[in-house]
Scaffold this motif. Structure first.
Motif, PDB file in Angstrom:
ATOM      1  N   SER A   7      32.971   2.936 -97.862  1.00 28.55           N
ATOM      2  CA  SER A   7      33.834   1.904 -97.268  1.00 28.55           C
ATOM      3  C   SER A   7      35.004   1.622 -98.194  1.00 28.55           C
ATOM      4  N   LEU A   8      36.159   1.370 -97.590  1.00 21.88           N
ATOM      5  CA  LEU A   8      37.349   0.940 -98.322  1.00 21.88           C
ATOM      6  C   LEU A   8      37.601  -0.517 -97.976  1.00 21.88           C
ATOM      7  N   GLU A   9      37.756  -1.322 -99.014  1.00 22.02           N
ATOM      8  CA  GLU A   9      37.918  -2.755 -98.832  1.00 22.02           C
ATOM      9  C   GLU A   9      39.169  -3.244 -99.568  1.00 22.02           C
ATOM     10  N   GLY A  10      39.511  -4.484 -99.337  1.00 23.34           N
ATOM     11  CA  GLY A  10      40.659  -5.094 -99.987  1.00 23.34           C
ATOM     12  C   GLY A  10      41.334  -6.068 -99.055  1.00 23.34           C
ATOM     13  N   GLY A  11      42.269  -6.817 -99.599  1.00 24.63           N
ATOM     14  CA  GLY A  11      42.987  -7.797 -98.797  1.00 24.63           C
ATOM     15  C   GLY A  11      44.082  -7.169 -97.957  1.00 24.63           C
ATOM     16  N   GLU A  12      44.844  -8.015 -97.282  1.00 24.07           N
ATOM     17  CA  GLU A  12      45.939  -7.546 -96.444  1.00 24.07           C
ATOM     18  C   GLU A  12      46.983  -6.837 -97.312  1.00 24.07           C
ATOM     19  N   GLY A  13      47.461  -5.679 -96.830  1.00 22.24           N
ATOM     20  CA  GLY A  13      48.527  -4.968 -97.530  1.00 22.24           C
ATOM     21  C   GLY A  13      48.090  -4.118 -98.693  1.00 22.24           C
ATOM     22  N   ALA A  14      46.781  -3.973 -98.914  1.00 28.12           N
ATOM     23  CA  ALA A  14      46.301  -3.216-100.072  1.00 28.12           C
ATOM     24  C   ALA A  14      46.434  -1.714 -99.896  1.00 28.12           C
ATOM     25  N   GLY A  15      46.617  -1.250 -98.660  1.00 23.60           N
ATOM     26  CA  GLY A  15      46.780   0.177 -98.420  1.00 23.60           C
ATOM     27  C   GLY A  15      45.519   0.903 -97.988  1.00 23.60           C
ATOM     28  N   LYS A  16      44.563   0.181 -97.443  1.00 24.15           N
ATOM     29  CA  LYS A  16      43.287   0.786 -97.056  1.00 24.15           C
ATOM     30  C   LYS A  16      43.458   1.903 -96.030  1.00 24.15           C
ATOM     31  N   SER A  17      44.217   1.642 -94.987  1.00 24.07           N
ATOM     32  CA  SER A  17      44.360   2.640 -93.927  1.00 24.07           C
ATOM     33  C   SER A  17      45.058   3.894 -94.440  1.00 24.07           C
ATOM     34  N   THR A  18      46.095   3.712 -95.234  1.00 28.02           N
ATOM     35  CA  THR A  18      46.812   4.847 -95.810  1.00 28.02           C
ATOM     36  C   THR A  18      45.896   5.680 -96.692  1.00 28.02           C
ATOM     37  N   GLN A  19      45.153   5.028 -97.552  1.00 31.96           N
ATOM     38  CA  GLN A  19      44.275   5.739 -98.468  1.00 31.96           C
ATOM     39  C   GLN A  19      43.081   6.366 -97.755  1.00 31.96           C
ATOM     40  N   LEU A  20      42.601   5.740 -96.706  1.00 37.06           N
ATOM     41  CA  LEU A  20      41.492   6.332 -95.959  1.00 37.06           C
ATOM     42  C   LEU A  20      41.928   7.666 -95.357  1.00 37.06           C
ATOM     43  N   ARG A  21      43.122   7.709 -94.775  1.00 36.06           N
ATOM     44  CA  ARG A  21      43.614   8.963 -94.202  1.00 36.06           C
ATOM     45  C   ARG A  21      43.804  10.021 -95.282  1.00 36.06           C
ATOM     46  N   ALA A  22      44.377   9.624 -96.420  1.00 40.94           N
ATOM     47  CA  ALA A  22      44.609  10.576 -97.501  1.00 40.94           C
ATOM     48  C   ALA A  22      43.296  11.110 -98.063  1.00 40.94           C
ATOM     49  N   LEU A  23      42.331  10.228 -98.240  1.00 40.61           N
ATOM     50  CA  LEU A  23      41.037  10.644 -98.745  1.00 40.61           C
ATOM     51  C   LEU A  23      40.356  11.593 -97.764  1.00 40.61           C
ATOM     52  N   GLY A  24      40.489  11.306 -96.472  1.00 40.68           N
ATOM     53  CA  GLY A  24      39.923  12.176 -95.461  1.00 40.68           C
ATOM     54  C   GLY A  24      40.492  13.583 -95.530  1.00 40.68           C
ATOM     55  N   LEU A  25      41.792  13.707 -95.735  1.00 40.64           N
ATOM     56  CA  LEU A  25      42.431  15.028 -95.844  1.00 40.64           C
ATOM     57  C   LEU A  25      41.871  15.808 -97.027  1.00 40.64           C
ATOM     58  N   VAL A  26      41.725  15.149 -98.162  1.00 36.52           N
ATOM     59  CA  VAL A  26      41.222  15.821 -99.356  1.00 36.52           C
ATOM     60  C   VAL A  26      39.778  16.287 -99.155  1.00 36.52           C
ATOM     61  N   LEU A  27      38.957  15.435 -98.582  1.00 32.16           N
ATOM     62  CA  LEU A  27      37.552  15.788 -98.385  1.00 32.16           C
ATOM     63  C   LEU A  27      37.397  16.926 -97.373  1.00 32.16           C
ATOM     64  N   ARG A  28      38.221  16.912 -96.325  1.00 40.09           N
ATOM     65  CA  ARG A  28      38.169  18.016 -95.359  1.00 40.09           C
ATOM     66  C   ARG A  28      38.585  19.327 -96.013  1.00 40.09           C
ATOM     67  N   ALA A  29      39.578  19.255 -96.908  1.00 37.46           N
ATOM     68  CA  ALA A  29      40.014  20.462 -97.611  1.00 37.46           C
ATOM     69  C   ALA A  29      38.905  21.037 -98.483  1.00 37.46           C
ATOM     70  N   PRO A 192      51.251   6.657-103.566  1.00 33.16           N
ATOM     71  CA  PRO A 192      50.006   6.841-102.809  1.00 33.16           C
ATOM     72  C   PRO A 192      49.111   7.940-103.355  1.00 33.16           C
ATOM     73  N   GLU A 193      49.701   9.064-103.775  1.00 30.44           N
ATOM     74  CA  GLU A 193      48.870  10.167-104.260  1.00 30.44           C
ATOM     75  C   GLU A 193      48.171   9.824-105.569  1.00 30.44           C
ATOM     76  N   VAL A 194      48.774   8.946-106.364  1.00 30.29           N
ATOM     77  CA  VAL A 194      48.140   8.498-107.608  1.00 30.29           C
ATOM     78  C   VAL A 194      46.921   7.645-107.285  1.00 30.29           C
ATOM     79  N   VAL A 195      47.062   6.783-106.300  1.00 30.53           N
ATOM     80  CA  VAL A 195      45.939   5.934-105.890  1.00 30.53           C
ATOM     81  C   VAL A 195      44.815   6.790-105.309  1.00 30.53           C
ATOM     82  N   THR A 196      45.172   7.801-104.505  1.00 28.45           N
ATOM     83  CA  THR A 196      44.158   8.694-103.949  1.00 28.45           C
ATOM     84  C   THR A 196      43.376   9.387-105.058  1.00 28.45           C
ATOM     85  N   ALA A 197      44.071   9.814-106.109  1.00 27.59           N
ATOM     86  CA  ALA A 197      43.399  10.457-107.244  1.00 27.59           C
ATOM     87  C   ALA A 197      42.403   9.500-107.899  1.00 27.59           C
ATOM     88  N   ARG A 198      42.757   8.213-107.971  1.00 26.71           N
ATOM     89  CA  ARG A 198      41.829   7.225-108.539  1.00 26.71           C
ATOM     90  C   ARG A 198      40.580   7.104-107.668  1.00 26.71           C
TER      91      ARG A 198
END
Length: 208
Positions: A7-29, A192-198
């Protein structure tokens, strides 16, 4: 293959939806089946409840009514989408889960955390993610991102006062301190890519 639930959590504007999509791409790869979902929502019944929760006047539901609606939506989401995916070996990435209910209905709305957990135990048999990643941002940055996303039009929960969202953010920090094995705080500042790496670094012990 072992399925996982993240699960990805956080307050409004934290970037959850963006990071969820990015993480999904990496895991599928990496050859994994990935199911992306969200709360409230993710299944037909839960999406219907989402509309009830996020539309209408600010006082449409009391805190107790909200908690019950969120719990009902989660039960349907878990039964219809999350558990079947995990059982077939998929990685499920959910934009919010139980800890948002705890932060929003308990930490910020004044209900007892024990009551939110009791609802989850009754409705969802206490199921927890394998790992919960909480995206954190300074308050000013989070507000700027939320405004850039929504403009002056927010849903009935996102549009609540600053003190409410401050309490939500603090609740996530408190939960991470209490459950460090499951809940990890992730700095959401930077490209965004730096956050995905984290995020990936924090999942390294779960990856095949």
């Amino acid at each position: 293959m072992t399925g996982r639930f993240i699960s990805l959590e956080g307050g409004e504007g934290a970037g959850k939806s963006t990071q969820l999509r990015a993480l999904g791409l990496v895991l599928r790869a990496r050859g994994l089946e990935v199911v992306e979902t969200r709360e409230p929502g993710g299944s037909e019944g839960a999406e219907a409840i989402r509309t009830l929760l996020l539309t209408g006047d600010a006082d449409r539901w009391s805190a107790r009514a909200e908690a019950l609606l969120f719990a009902a939506a989660r039960t349907d989401h878990l039964e219809k989408k999350i558990l079947p995916a995990i059982q077939r070996g998929a990685w499920v990435l959910s934009d919010r889960f139980l800890d948002s209910s705890r932060a929003y209905q308990s930490g910020a709305s004044g209900l007892a955390d024990a009551d939110i957990l009791a609802l989850h135990r009754i409705g969802s048999e206490g199921k927890l993610p394998d790992r919960t990643l909480v995206l954190t941002l300074p308050e000013a940055d989070a507000e700027a991102r939320a405004h850039a996303r929504d403009g002056d039009v927010s849903d009935r929960i996102g549009g609540r006062e600053r003190a409410f969202h401050r309490a939500v953010a603090q609740s996530f920090v408190d939960y991470a301190a209490a459950e460090p094995d499951r809940i990890r705080l992730i700095d959401a500042r930077g490209e965004p890519e730096v956050v995905t790496a984290r995020l990936l670094d924090t999942l390294a012990d779960l990856l095949p």
